[in-house]
Scaffold this motif. Structure first.
Motif, PDB file in Angstrom:
ATOM      1  N   ALA A 225       0.865  -1.184   0.000  1.00 54.09           N
ATOM      2  CA  ALA A 225       0.000   0.000   0.000  1.00 54.09           C
ATOM      3  C   ALA A 225       0.892   1.221   0.000  1.00 54.09           C
ATOM      4  CB  ALA A 225      -0.911  -0.001   1.226  1.00 54.09           C
ATOM      5  N   LEU A 226       0.481   2.252  -0.719  1.00 59.47           N
ATOM      6  CA  LEU A 226       1.274   3.480  -0.701  1.00 59.47           C
ATOM      7  C   LEU A 226       0.377   4.704  -0.853  1.00 59.47           C
ATOM      8  CD1 LEU A 226       3.219   3.958  -4.054  1.00 59.47           C
ATOM      9  CD2 LEU A 226       1.460   2.253  -3.750  1.00 59.47           C
ATOM     10  N   ALA A 227       0.885   5.810  -0.323  1.00 60.35           N
ATOM     11  CA  ALA A 227       0.149   7.068  -0.405  1.00 60.35           C
ATOM     12  C   ALA A 227       0.855   7.966  -1.414  1.00 60.35           C
ATOM     13  CB  ALA A 227       0.112   7.741   0.962  1.00 60.35           C
ATOM     14  N   VAL A 228       0.066   8.658  -2.231  1.00 59.95           N
ATOM     15  CA  VAL A 228       0.633   9.597  -3.189  1.00 59.95           C
ATOM     16  C   VAL A 228       0.143  11.005  -2.843  1.00 59.95           C
ATOM     17  CG1 VAL A 228       0.941   7.916  -5.043  1.00 59.95           C
ATOM     18  CG2 VAL A 228      -1.229   9.133  -4.839  1.00 59.95           C
TER      19      VAL A 228
ATOM     20  N   ALA B  53       0.933   5.969  -8.448  1.00 60.50           N
ATOM     21  CA  ALA B  53       1.483   4.880  -7.634  1.00 60.50           C
ATOM     22  C   ALA B  53       2.297   3.929  -8.499  1.00 60.50           C
ATOM     23  CB  ALA B  53       0.345   4.121  -6.948  1.00 60.50           C
ATOM     24  N   MET B  54       1.798   3.651  -9.708  1.00 57.98           N
ATOM     25  CA  MET B  54       2.513   2.753 -10.624  1.00 57.98           C
ATOM     26  C   MET B  54       3.882   3.337 -10.958  1.00 57.98           C
ATOM     27  SD  MET B  54       3.198   2.455 -14.145  1.00 57.98           S
ATOM     28  CE  MET B  54       2.060   3.627 -14.861  1.00 57.98           C
ATOM     29  N   LEU B  55       3.939   4.633 -11.250  1.00 59.62           N
ATOM     30  CA  LEU B  55       5.227   5.274 -11.557  1.00 59.62           C
ATOM     31  C   LEU B  55       6.175   5.152 -10.370  1.00 59.62           C
ATOM     32  CD1 LEU B  55       4.085   8.558 -13.386  1.00 59.62           C
ATOM     33  CD2 LEU B  55       4.915   6.437 -14.421  1.00 59.62           C
ATOM     34  N   GLN B  56       5.612   5.424  -9.185  1.00 64.64           N
ATOM     35  CA  GLN B  56       6.411   5.340  -7.958  1.00 64.64           C
ATOM     36  C   GLN B  56       6.980   3.932  -7.753  1.00 64.64           C
ATOM     37  OE1 GLN B  56       6.640   8.102  -5.557  1.00 64.64           O
ATOM     38  NE2 GLN B  56       8.335   6.757  -4.955  1.00 64.64           N
TER      39      GLN B  56
ATOM     40  N   CYS C 255       7.529   1.698 -10.006  1.00 65.85           N
ATOM     41  CA  CYS C 255       8.565   1.419 -11.019  1.00 65.85           C
ATOM     42  C   CYS C 255       9.889   2.014 -10.550  1.00 65.85           C
ATOM     43  CB  CYS C 255       8.173   2.029 -12.373  1.00 65.85           C
ATOM     44  SG  CYS C 255       6.940   1.072 -13.263  1.00 65.85           S
ATOM     45  N   THR C 256       9.829   3.256 -10.103  1.00 63.84           N
ATOM     46  CA  THR C 256      11.041   3.942  -9.613  1.00 63.84           C
ATOM     47  C   THR C 256      11.670   3.179  -8.454  1.00 63.84           C
ATOM     48  OG1 THR C 256       9.994   6.023 -10.193  1.00 63.84           O
ATOM     49  CG2 THR C 256      11.926   6.162  -8.766  1.00 63.84           C
ATOM     50  N   ASP C 257      10.806   2.733  -7.535  1.00 58.52           N
ATOM     51  CA  ASP C 257      11.308   2.022  -6.345  1.00 58.52           C
ATOM     52  C   ASP C 257      11.822   0.614  -6.663  1.00 58.52           C
ATOM     53  OD1 ASP C 257      10.374   4.227  -5.059  1.00 58.52           O
ATOM     54  OD2 ASP C 257       8.666   3.237  -4.085  1.00 58.52           O
TER      55      ASP C 257
END
Ligand code: PLP
Length: 413
Positions: free
Chosen positions: A330-333, A362-365, A367-369
């Motif tokens: 789970a993540l917050a944007v 979130a998808m971009l994040q 990918c970056t992570d």
């Protein structure tokens, strides 16, 4: 005749089917439980070829006895759009957007309320009420209108005005609440006995989870009877996550799929992120019973009034268990990430709500992570339209002209 009962998702107790009160004595949530052997006799891959492209094609797995009670406005069977340009750009095996904004009320809430209102009809209910950040209100209003059931919708006063204004058009008694969605829910609970409302709030009745479950069925069918590796979903009360998890389990037991459970990723907006806090066990999780409005006011970023803004989801432990069991996260944007994502999806021709855009961010994040891998297939849910969140007359950057010369002048500025 199809048959179903209820099973507790926490203690596995089995109960007869009922139309209201989905809480087990143990505090867990009761979910509809079908006789799948019976279902398998008529619900086959081949039989689906001949069925109408609507979520009601999975009728054996929706708890309505008499087809005459089905209230439909043409919901479900939404397009699954591939994003090939971005697959190569981001190094993802497959990337799709499920276009839930194309549902009859402009959001995926249509699915849940098509089933919930059909069940109200089957139970003979005449009045229903819902606390909502907007889209659930619009969906109850529309489906109840068609069913001839009186709808009362209670919406926090800062919710998008276009969504609010749509409700009286469908004939709903529409009330703004100076507070959050749980304040609206408390008003409905106080008045339930006196007013005779059936509360169709999240996890109060069986229909909404069952309706949202069809998103999972459609994904599997549209992908050739398999699930993607990862589902990224903007989560508020969480009925969609519970529904799609249930869809996976039912299809697996029916033998219609034979793949791993998709990893469920819950996205929320910074400032209202109980699921994110729960998954990462932050030092200050949102605890039931705390004053949520104080909690929100104290947070450094005030979240937008969207479908994700649910400070106190009705069954947080179940959501956390699903995310963990699936290997998801789970993540917050942030607001800024959401706004950028809306523009990015816009230039791809997709009108996305802030919630839908949050899944892109979130998808971009991820990918970056490096959380998302080049071998992954990913589905994002665009749960509503940008237009529902628009404000009238604020597009200051759009010029007004009378002639072609004006246009030339404007371009030369
Ligand atoms: C309600 C809503 C959500 C949250 O869905 P849940 O299944 O209740 O978690 C997300 N996006 C939009 C547009 C919504 O209306």
């Amino acid at each position: 005749m199809n048959q179903w009962g209820l099973t507790c998702s926490r203690c596995s107790a089995r109960l007869p089917f009922r139309y209201q009160n989905m809480k087990c004595d143990c505090g867990g949530t009761l979910l509809v439980d079908y006789d799948l052997e019976l279902v398998a006799k008529t619900l086959t891959k081949a039989s689906l070829h001949e069925r109408y492209p609507s979520m009601w094609r999975y009728q054996e797995l929706l708890p309505v006895h008499d087809p005459a009670n089905i209230i439909s406005l043409g919901e479900g069977w939404t397009p699954l759009l591939r994003m090939p340009k971005w697959e190569s750009k981001l190094s993802l095996r497959r990337l799709w957007v499920k276009r839930e904004e194309q549902n009859p009320t402009g959001s995926f809430k249509s699915r849940g309320f098509s089933v919930a209102v059909s069940l109200l009809r089957e139970a003979g209910a005449t009045k229903a009420a819902v606390p909502s950040n907007g889209n659930a209100a619009g969906a109850l209003a529309a489906y109840a209108g068609r069913a001839g059931i009186e709808a009362f919708v209670f919406i926090p006063m800062d919710c998008p005005s276009l969504i609010v204004d749509e409700c009286p058009l469908y004939g709903a008694k529409t009330i703004l609440v100076d507070g959050f969605i749980h304040d609206a829910a408390a008003i409905i609970e106080s008045g339930r006995g006196e007013q005779g409302w059936v509360n169709v709030g999240t996890l109060k009745e069986p229909g909404r989870v069952e309706g949202k479950k069809t998103m999972g069925f459609e994904l599997a069918e549209q992908l050739g009877w398999t699930f993607p590796d990862v589902i990224i979903y903007p989560t508020g009360g969480g009925s969609g996550i519970i529904g799609m998890w249930k869809a996976y389990l039912e299809l697996k037991e029916l033998g219609l799929i034979d793949c791993e459970m998709p990893k469920f990723v819950c996205v929320q907006e910074e400032g209202c992120q109980p699921i994110v806090d729960g998954v990462h066990q932050s030092s200050q999780p949102t605890r039931a019973g705390e004053d949520d409005s104080l909690l929100l006011a104290a947070s450094s970023t005030i979240p937008n009034p969207t479908g994700m803004r649910v400070p106190n989801p009705p069954d947080l432990p179940l959501l956390l268990a699903i995310v963990e069991q699936s290997g998801g996260t789970a993540l917050a944007v942030s607001k800024v990430q959401i706004a950028e994502a809306m523009r990015c999806l816009g230039t791809e021709g997709i009108s996305s709500s802030p919630e839908g855009a949050a899944t892109w961010a979130a998808m971009l994040q991820l990918c970056t992570d490096g959380w998302l891998k080049p071998s992954d297939s990913v589905v994002l849910f665009n749960t509503s339209h940008a237009m529902k969140y628009a404000k009238l007359g604020t597009s200051a950057a759009i010029p007004i002209i009378r002639t072609y010369d004006d246009f030339v002048m404007y371009r030369s500025l």
